[in-house]
Design a protein around this motif. Structure first.
Motif, PDB file in Angstrom:
ATOM      1  N   THR A 116     -54.089  21.924 -27.558  1.00  0.00           N
ATOM      2  CA  THR A 116     -53.034  21.641 -26.328  1.00  0.00           C
ATOM      3  C   THR A 116     -51.620  22.125 -26.662  1.00  0.00           C
ATOM      4  O   THR A 116     -50.948  22.930 -25.505  1.00  0.00           O
ATOM      5  CB  THR A 116     -52.864  20.125 -26.025  1.00  0.00           C
ATOM      6  N   ARG A 132     -47.936  29.615 -23.067  1.00  0.00           N
ATOM      7  CA  ARG A 132     -47.513  29.504 -21.628  1.00  0.00           C
ATOM      8  C   ARG A 132     -46.215  29.840 -21.564  1.00  0.00           C
ATOM      9  O   ARG A 132     -45.474  30.572 -20.943  1.00  0.00           O
ATOM     10  CB  ARG A 132     -47.865  28.391 -20.843  1.00  0.00           C
ATOM     11  N   ILE A 172     -59.950  27.053 -19.530  1.00  0.00           N
ATOM     12  CA  ILE A 172     -58.495  27.696 -19.521  1.00  0.00           C
ATOM     13  C   ILE A 172     -58.074  28.822 -19.731  1.00  0.00           C
ATOM     14  O   ILE A 172     -57.446  29.756 -19.000  1.00  0.00           O
ATOM     15  CB  ILE A 172     -57.334  26.648 -20.412  1.00  0.00           C
ATOM     16  N   TRP A 209     -44.836  21.395 -27.491  1.00  0.00           N
ATOM     17  CA  TRP A 209     -44.558  21.056 -25.873  1.00  0.00           C
ATOM     18  C   TRP A 209     -43.986  22.018 -25.140  1.00  0.00           C
ATOM     19  O   TRP A 209     -43.801  22.034 -23.827  1.00  0.00           O
ATOM     20  CB  TRP A 209     -43.574  19.847 -25.933  1.00  0.00           C
ATOM     21  N   MET A 233     -42.835  14.729 -27.928  1.00  0.00           N
ATOM     22  CA  MET A 233     -41.830  14.047 -27.102  1.00  0.00           C
ATOM     23  C   MET A 233     -42.144  12.573 -27.487  1.00  0.00           C
ATOM     24  O   MET A 233     -43.177  12.243 -28.144  1.00  0.00           O
ATOM     25  CB  MET A 233     -41.804  14.383 -25.908  1.00  0.00           C
ATOM     26  N   ARG A 259     -45.519   9.315 -24.030  1.00  0.00           N
ATOM     27  CA  ARG A 259     -46.392  10.232 -23.626  1.00  0.00           C
ATOM     28  C   ARG A 259     -47.451   9.608 -22.777  1.00  0.00           C
ATOM     29  O   ARG A 259     -47.901   8.411 -23.426  1.00  0.00           O
ATOM     30  CB  ARG A 259     -46.794  10.928 -24.923  1.00  0.00           C
ATOM     31  N   ARG A 284     -50.783  16.242 -19.484  1.00  0.00           N
ATOM     32  CA  ARG A 284     -50.165  15.479 -20.683  1.00  0.00           C
ATOM     33  C   ARG A 284     -48.498  15.377 -20.106  1.00  0.00           C
ATOM     34  O   ARG A 284     -48.024  16.352 -20.014  1.00  0.00           O
ATOM     35  CB  ARG A 284     -50.318  16.585 -21.736  1.00  0.00           C
ATOM     36  N   ILE A 285     -48.246  14.449 -20.016  1.00  0.00           N
ATOM     37  CA  ILE A 285     -46.854  14.160 -19.690  1.00  0.00           C
ATOM     38  C   ILE A 285     -46.081  13.547 -20.818  1.00  0.00           C
ATOM     39  O   ILE A 285     -46.529  12.385 -21.360  1.00  0.00           O
ATOM     40  CB  ILE A 285     -46.943  13.030 -18.604  1.00  0.00           C
ATOM     41  N   GLY A 286     -45.058  14.152 -20.937  1.00  0.00           N
ATOM     42  CA  GLY A 286     -44.232  13.660 -22.181  1.00  0.00           C
ATOM     43  C   GLY A 286     -42.578  13.244 -21.435  1.00  0.00           C
ATOM     44  O   GLY A 286     -42.209  13.754 -20.629  1.00  0.00           O
ATOM     45  N   VAL A 295     -60.584  16.264 -20.049  1.00  0.00           N
ATOM     46  CA  VAL A 295     -61.687  16.694 -20.696  1.00  0.00           C
ATOM     47  C   VAL A 295     -61.454  17.031 -22.099  1.00  0.00           C
ATOM     48  O   VAL A 295     -60.509  18.208 -22.177  1.00  0.00           O
ATOM     49  CB  VAL A 295     -62.466  17.577 -19.710  1.00  0.00           C
ATOM     50  N   GLY A 342     -60.023  15.978 -24.410  1.00  0.00           N
ATOM     51  CA  GLY A 342     -58.608  15.743 -25.058  1.00  0.00           C
ATOM     52  C   GLY A 342     -57.597  17.114 -24.646  1.00  0.00           C
ATOM     53  O   GLY A 342     -56.735  16.798 -25.327  1.00  0.00           O
ATOM     54  N   ILE A 343     -58.091  18.068 -23.935  1.00  0.00           N
ATOM     55  CA  ILE A 343     -57.111  19.170 -23.644  1.00  0.00           C
ATOM     56  C   ILE A 343     -56.606  19.195 -22.468  1.00  0.00           C
ATOM     57  O   ILE A 343     -57.547  19.379 -21.446  1.00  0.00           O
ATOM     58  CB  ILE A 343     -57.864  20.453 -24.323  1.00  0.00           C
ATOM     59  N   ALA A 344     -55.347  18.919 -22.197  1.00  0.00           N
ATOM     60  CA  ALA A 344     -54.659  18.865 -20.776  1.00  0.00           C
ATOM     61  C   ALA A 344     -54.757  20.247 -20.327  1.00  0.00           C
ATOM     62  O   ALA A 344     -54.371  21.238 -21.006  1.00  0.00           O
ATOM     63  CB  ALA A 344     -53.406  18.289 -20.906  1.00  0.00           C
ATOM     64  N   ASP A 345     -55.082  20.490 -19.133  1.00  0.00           N
ATOM     65  CA  ASP A 345     -54.680  21.669 -18.477  1.00  0.00           C
ATOM     66  C   ASP A 345     -53.442  22.181 -18.312  1.00  0.00           C
ATOM     67  O   ASP A 345     -52.760  23.239 -18.410  1.00  0.00           O
ATOM     68  CB  ASP A 345     -55.280  21.747 -17.024  1.00  0.00           C
ATOM     69  N   PHE A 346     -52.350  21.006 -18.185  1.00  0.00           N
ATOM     70  CA  PHE A 346     -51.106  21.357 -17.790  1.00  0.00           C
ATOM     71  C   PHE A 346     -50.327  20.299 -18.587  1.00  0.00           C
ATOM     72  O   PHE A 346     -50.621  19.128 -18.697  1.00  0.00           O
ATOM     73  CB  PHE A 346     -50.680  21.162 -16.460  1.00  0.00           C
ATOM     74  N   THR A 347     -48.982  20.588 -18.938  1.00  0.00           N
ATOM     75  CA  THR A 347     -48.240  19.787 -19.944  1.00  0.00           C
ATOM     76  C   THR A 347     -46.980  19.666 -18.967  1.00  0.00           C
ATOM     77  O   THR A 347     -46.303  20.723 -18.145  1.00  0.00           O
ATOM     78  CB  THR A 347     -47.436  20.499 -21.232  1.00  0.00           C
ATOM     79  N   ARG A 385     -42.754  17.806 -18.906  1.00  0.00           N
ATOM     80  CA  ARG A 385     -41.901  17.076 -19.676  1.00  0.00           C
ATOM     81  C   ARG A 385     -40.982  16.640 -18.751  1.00  0.00           C
ATOM     82  O   ARG A 385     -40.374  17.276 -17.960  1.00  0.00           O
ATOM     83  CB  ARG A 385     -41.572  18.243 -20.536  1.00  0.00           C
ATOM     84  N   ASP A 413     -45.407  23.441 -18.258  1.00  0.00           N
ATOM     85  CA  ASP A 413     -45.698  24.729 -18.393  1.00  0.00           C
ATOM     86  C   ASP A 413     -45.242  25.705 -17.580  1.00  0.00           C
ATOM     87  O   ASP A 413     -44.937  26.817 -17.790  1.00  0.00           O
ATOM     88  CB  ASP A 413     -47.358  24.901 -18.279  1.00  0.00           C
ATOM     89  N   GLN A 441     -52.170  26.675 -10.841  1.00  0.00           N
ATOM     90  CA  GLN A 441     -53.282  26.452 -10.666  1.00  0.00           C
ATOM     91  C   GLN A 441     -54.292  27.766 -10.253  1.00  0.00           C
ATOM     92  O   GLN A 441     -53.816  28.239  -9.360  1.00  0.00           O
ATOM     93  CB  GLN A 441     -53.760  25.396  -9.653  1.00  0.00           C
TER      94      GLN A 441
END
Lengths: 336, 288
Positions: free
Chosen positions: A23, A30, A54, A297, B1, B4, B15-17, B38, B40-45, B47, B67, B97
């Motif tokens: 992650t 990115r 991804i 992050w 962060m 989370r 994943r939201i920090g 899925v 444990g790997i987020a498509d998007f972060t 912040r 991101d 996306q």
């Protein structure tokens, strides 16, 4: 983030990352605009299914960037074809158009082209005629660009919403060194469609100038990755290094080239000519710290180092008195 | 962060920090029971962070980053942190996306077939989907519908329903109070209250549906309906997509296929009750 550079250099270093590690790697890639490059480096490896998904999306995106960048270059070619002016593609679009390794997966935003300075009075109206418009309506910025910069104020196409940067040399006219733009144009190489790219040596040196003699190293990890790819591809031919050294001297970029080679070797393990690279300096560590100032992050870290490079970029770009005047004007015009 | 929260909405992991606890606590409350990303790997972060370091404490304001970030996006007050998190997730979808064609549309499902509703802001697509979701349909999403170019299927994106202004009271009359978030007053979009989709919508979030009918509702007019030509539907859907251009040819093909295979109607309605009746009738008339 060192892990990102490591994964690009040697994809095996990413084997066995846990979910958290992946992650973070994805977010950092990115943030550094390296996700497409990373995705191609990891192609064919055994990855967790979601990572594979991804990366597959990143490769698809990169293909689309490439397609639209080449289309944008074609639009510029058509706009300028009646002028009898050499049009040299630069950076990402050039790598893509020439099919270089540096173009694989690379994000490409603006279209960068170079034309002779004396051709600008014809080029500018031809682009406006073809639908490009000024982005910055501010008269100070406009005048500043025209007097001191190495490019026209940025233009954006009103229908395709894409920017074009029209360069006439590779560094601001106020910078400490003055590369020989005429020599760059003279040595440029024609592509089948008539557009041109810089010679291999000048292509590397343009990247070097951009990295170390101009900006604040924001996005530097990506630009240094370009250098790694170019140097590995061109450097396989021993005579390339001789020409590169001579060309760097011609443009006054010898010191910056040496720095670029040492950092590419340090961060990406790039095989480089040891004589041109010269002996390592303590300040190389400081540059390396700046280039990897990114956390899992996607945030910029090492604020003080980053700020120091920001100051350095202005220092390099213009003499002190001029810098003071520029910052004063900018400060007075800042949004309230 | 510091704080989370990870979750999956439909096929997309986030994943939201956050630099503050409050927005994460609100997310945890309203998104309780949502699955994790899925593998444990987020498509998007996403912040949520202070604009500058000291703004974490002094007049805290939440910058929405991640991101993908809009450089000139205005920060929100910390009291609107939940809205910031929602906007942050939307932003990642809108800008990042690439697997699915994103339609700025709400969607509900019945018998494996989806009813899509799209229109300008204020047309009522959110409220309509939320109401139908309480009246025998499966709620798929109020903001984005995800069209898979590979299969032509529509994937659900059942995030919290973002109710604005008058729609808040309309849904308060329909749904138990424990599914609502706090009322956020004076946001850039007016008053907002978030509504948690019902358990059936959350349980079925991974099931895609075949698009079967497209409606272009318009609120505030006498009841009326008109059929729409394929070209009009196509153009309006390109305008309602955030990534149509970025997807290139697959996006064109997916949208073309959708428009040719699914009937569309523009409907005007004076109140939500008549809209629900019209939607049900048009659904039946389409042989669904």
């Amino acid at each position: 983030m060192k892990r990102l550079a490591d994964a690009l250099r040697d994809p095996a270093t990413a084997d066995g990352l846990d979910a958290e590690g992946w992650t973070g790697l994805i977010a950092a890639a990115r943030a550094e605009q390296l996700i497409g490059s990373l995705a191609f480096r990891l192609e064919g490896r055994s990855l967790p299914p979601r990572v594979e998904r991804i990366m597959e999306e990143a490769r698809t995106s990169a293909a689309q960037w490439r397609r639209s960048a080449l289309w944008e270059a074609e639009m510029a070619r058509r706009a300028l074809r009646d002028l009898d002016v050499p049009v040299v593609l630069m950076k990402g679009t050039a790598y893509a158009a020439a099919g270089l390794d540096a173009g694989v997966g690379r994000s490409i935003g603006d279209l960068d082209i170079m034309v002779p300075r004396e051709a600008l009075p014809e080029v500018e109206p031809a682009l406006l005629e073809a639908g490009w418009e000024w982005v910055k309506p501010d008269p100070y910025d406009d005048a500043y660009y025209r007097q001191w910069m190495h490019e026209l104020p940025p233009l954006i196409h009103r229908e395709r919403d894409r920017m074009i940067d029209v360069h006439h040399t590779i560094l601001p006219l106020t910078a400490r060194v003055t590369p020989d733009a005429a020599a760059m144009l003279a040595e440029s190489v024609a592509l089948p469609d008539g557009l041109r790219i810089l010679s291999p040596e000048d292509m590397v040196l343009h990247g070097v100038a951009h990295l170390f003699a101009d900006g604040d190293l924001a996005g530097g990890l990506r630009n240094l990755w370009d250098q790694d790819r170019l140097l590995r591809q061109f450097g396989a031919d021993k005579s390339f290094w001789v020409r590169l050294g001579a060309r760097a001297d011609l443009h006054g970029l010898g010191t910056h080239l040496a720095r670029a080679l040492r950092l590419a070797r340090r961060i990406y393990g790039t095989p480089v000519d040891r004589v041109i690279a010269g002996r390592g300096r303590l300040s190389d560590l400081w540059f390396a710290r700046r280039l990897t100032a990114r956390d899992g992050w996607g945030r910029e870290t090492r604020k003080l180092t980053v700020f120091a490079f920001y100051v350095r970029s202005h220092w390099l770009r213009m003499p002190p008195l001029m810098l003071a005047r520029h910052l004063w004007t900018k400060w007075r015009k800042r949004p309230a | 962060m510091r704080h989370r929260f990870d979750l999956r909405i439909g096929p997309v992991g986030f994943r939201i920090g956050s630099a503050w606890r409050a927005p994460i606590a609100a997310l945890g409350q309203l998104y309780r029971g949502y699955p994790k990303p899925v593998d444990g790997i987020a498509d998007f972060t996403v912040r949520l962070e202070p604009e500058t370091r000291w703004r974490r404490f002094v007049r805290p304001s939440v910058a929405i980053r991640g991101d993908f970030t809009l450089p000139d996006a205005a920060p929100l007050a910390l009291a609107h942190g939940l809205l910031a998190a929602e906007m942050g997730m939307n932003l990642q979808m809108a800008l990042g996306q690439r697997r699915y064609l994103i339609l700025h549309a709400s969607a509900v499902e019945r018998d494996g077939r989806a009813l899509l509703m799209t229109g300008h802001s204020g047309a009522g697509k959110s409220t309509l989907a939320a109401i139908l979701g309480e009246r025998g349909w499966r709620f798929m999403g109020d903001e984005f519908a995800l069209l898979d170019p590979a299969t032509g299927l529509l994937h659900a994106f059942p995030r919290l329903v973002s109710l604005k202004n008058q729609a808040i009271a309309a849904m308060e009359a329909e749904v138990a109070p424990d599914r609502f978030g706090p009322r956020l007053s004076g946001t850039p979009k007016g008053d907002i209250r978030h509504l948690r989709p019902n358990d059936a919508a959350i349980a079925a979030m991974s099931a895609p549906a075949r698009p079967a009918l497209i409606l272009f509702p318009r609120f505030g007019f006498e009841s009326a309906e008109r059929p729409m030509g394929e070209s009009e539907v196509f153009v309006r859907l390109t305008q309602a997509s955030t990534n149509y251009v970025a997807l290139g040819e697959p996006g064109f093909d997916a949208l073309g296929h959708l428009v040719k295979s699914v009937p569309a109607r523009a409907i005007d309605y004076p109140d939500t009750g008549s809209a629900v009746t019209m939607a049900e009738r048009l659904w039946r008339e389409a042989g669904l």
